[in-house]
Write a protein that holds these residues in place. Structure first.
Motif, PDB file in Angstrom:
ATOM      1  N   ASP B  26      22.326  -9.708   5.908  1.00 37.70           N
ATOM      2  CA  ASP B  26      23.249 -10.831   5.841  1.00 37.70           C
ATOM      3  C   ASP B  26      24.072 -10.707   4.562  1.00 37.70           C
ATOM      4  O   ASP B  26      23.537 -10.377   3.504  1.00 37.70           O
ATOM      5  N   THR B  27      25.355 -10.925   4.679  1.00 38.80           N
ATOM      6  CA  THR B  27      26.234 -10.922   3.523  1.00 38.80           C
ATOM      7  C   THR B  27      27.458 -11.759   3.839  1.00 38.80           C
ATOM      8  O   THR B  27      27.884 -11.836   4.989  1.00 38.80           O
ATOM      9  N   SER B  28      28.016 -12.365   2.833  1.00 41.76           N
ATOM     10  CA  SER B  28      29.239 -13.132   2.988  1.00 41.76           C
ATOM     11  C   SER B  28      30.460 -12.287   2.636  1.00 41.76           C
ATOM     12  O   SER B  28      31.592 -12.735   2.805  1.00 41.76           O
ATOM     13  N   GLU B  29      30.214 -11.075   2.144  1.00 43.59           N
ATOM     14  CA  GLU B  29      31.301 -10.193   1.774  1.00 43.59           C
ATOM     15  C   GLU B  29      31.823  -9.446   3.005  1.00 43.59           C
ATOM     16  O   GLU B  29      31.058  -9.141   3.922  1.00 43.59           O
ATOM     17  N   SER B  30      33.118  -9.177   3.008  1.00 42.16           N
ATOM     18  CA  SER B  30      33.714  -8.488   4.146  1.00 42.16           C
ATOM     19  C   SER B  30      33.699  -6.981   3.975  1.00 42.16           C
ATOM     20  O   SER B  30      33.830  -6.233   4.945  1.00 42.16           O
ATOM     21  N   ASP B  31      33.502  -6.523   2.747  1.00 46.50           N
ATOM     22  CA  ASP B  31      33.546  -5.106   2.435  1.00 46.50           C
ATOM     23  C   ASP B  31      32.147  -4.661   2.014  1.00 46.50           C
ATOM     24  O   ASP B  31      31.669  -5.055   0.948  1.00 46.50           O
TER      25      ASP B  31
END
Lengths: 114, 117
Positions: B26-31
């Motif tokens: 899970d991550t909120s970053e797009s890259d």
């Protein structure tokens, strides 16, 4: 070529004593630096990471601190060790701002707090 | 925040067979990038394979391949024709570019792979 040095390899320290683990990287500039801890048979827990001198991000509230006095030097410290600080500590570096680069790890320090 | 979850503490495979190790993240970053690392008993960390999050094509390295399901945030590792030398702990890892802090590399809890002869 790049190399990473981490020492000491093994350390036995009494509870309440201070700690200093050192990691240095050669052959690269401006690396991202990381400290991880691995408890016996467990995963790698990210403790600290740094993108530059004096810039430290702490991931887990704990008894440890980190410093980056020079670009390629990363130090993990404690003023008073706890039994729960025992584990295998790994230092790593990766190229800054390059996501797909692999991380390169030191040989690790096995710390036993008695 | 970035998290990596490996729900299989241990797996066993017969030599020459195929095994799949699971990983969700899970991550909120797009890259971001995803990796599998191998840690043999020597404790040295070895990169096995990497996957770019913006590429739909699954990465392959010889006997190792991944099944990357971006919508499901799943990143499994398949080892074909398992060999005794594949026995190790395998870590799934996520590298995300966090503003002001650069690359943040987070690992899962690991899966111990045992290979039976």
């Amino acid at each position: 070529s790049q190399t990473i040095h981490q020492w000491p390899a093994t350390l036995v320290q009494p509870v309440g004593s201070p700690l200093s683990l050192e990691c240095t990287v050669e052959g690269t500039s401006n690396p991202n630096l990381y400290w991880y801890r691995q408890a016996a048979g467990r995963g790698l827990q990210l403790l600290f990471y740094s993108v530059g001198i004096g810039q430290i991000s702490s991931e887990v509230p704990q008894n440890l601190s980190a410093s980056r006095p020079q670009d390629r030097q990363f130090i993990l410290s404690s003023k008073k060790l706890l039994l729960s600080d025992s584990g295998f500590y790994l230092c790593a570096w990766s190229a800054r701002q390059i996501l797909n680069t692999e991380a390169f790890f030191g040989q690790g320090t096995r710390l036993t707090v008695v | 925040a970035q998290t990596v979850t490996q729900s299989q503490p241990e797996m066993s495979v017969q030599e020459a067979e195929t095994v799949t190790l699971s990983c969700t993240y899970d991550t909120s970053e797009s890259d971001y990038y995803l990796f599998w690392y191998k840690q043999p008993p020597s404790r040295q960390m070895i990169l096995v394979i990497r996957q770019e999050a913006y590429k739909q094509q699954n990465a392959t390295e010889n006997r190792f391949s991944v099944n990357f399901q971006k919508a499901a945030k799943s990143f499994s590792l398949k080892i074909s024709d398992s060999q005794l030398g594949d026995a190790a702990m395998y870590f799934c890892a996520l590298s995300a570019l966090v503003k002001e802090y650069g690359n943040k590399l987070v690992f899962g809890a690991g899966t111990i792979l045992r290979v039976k002869s």
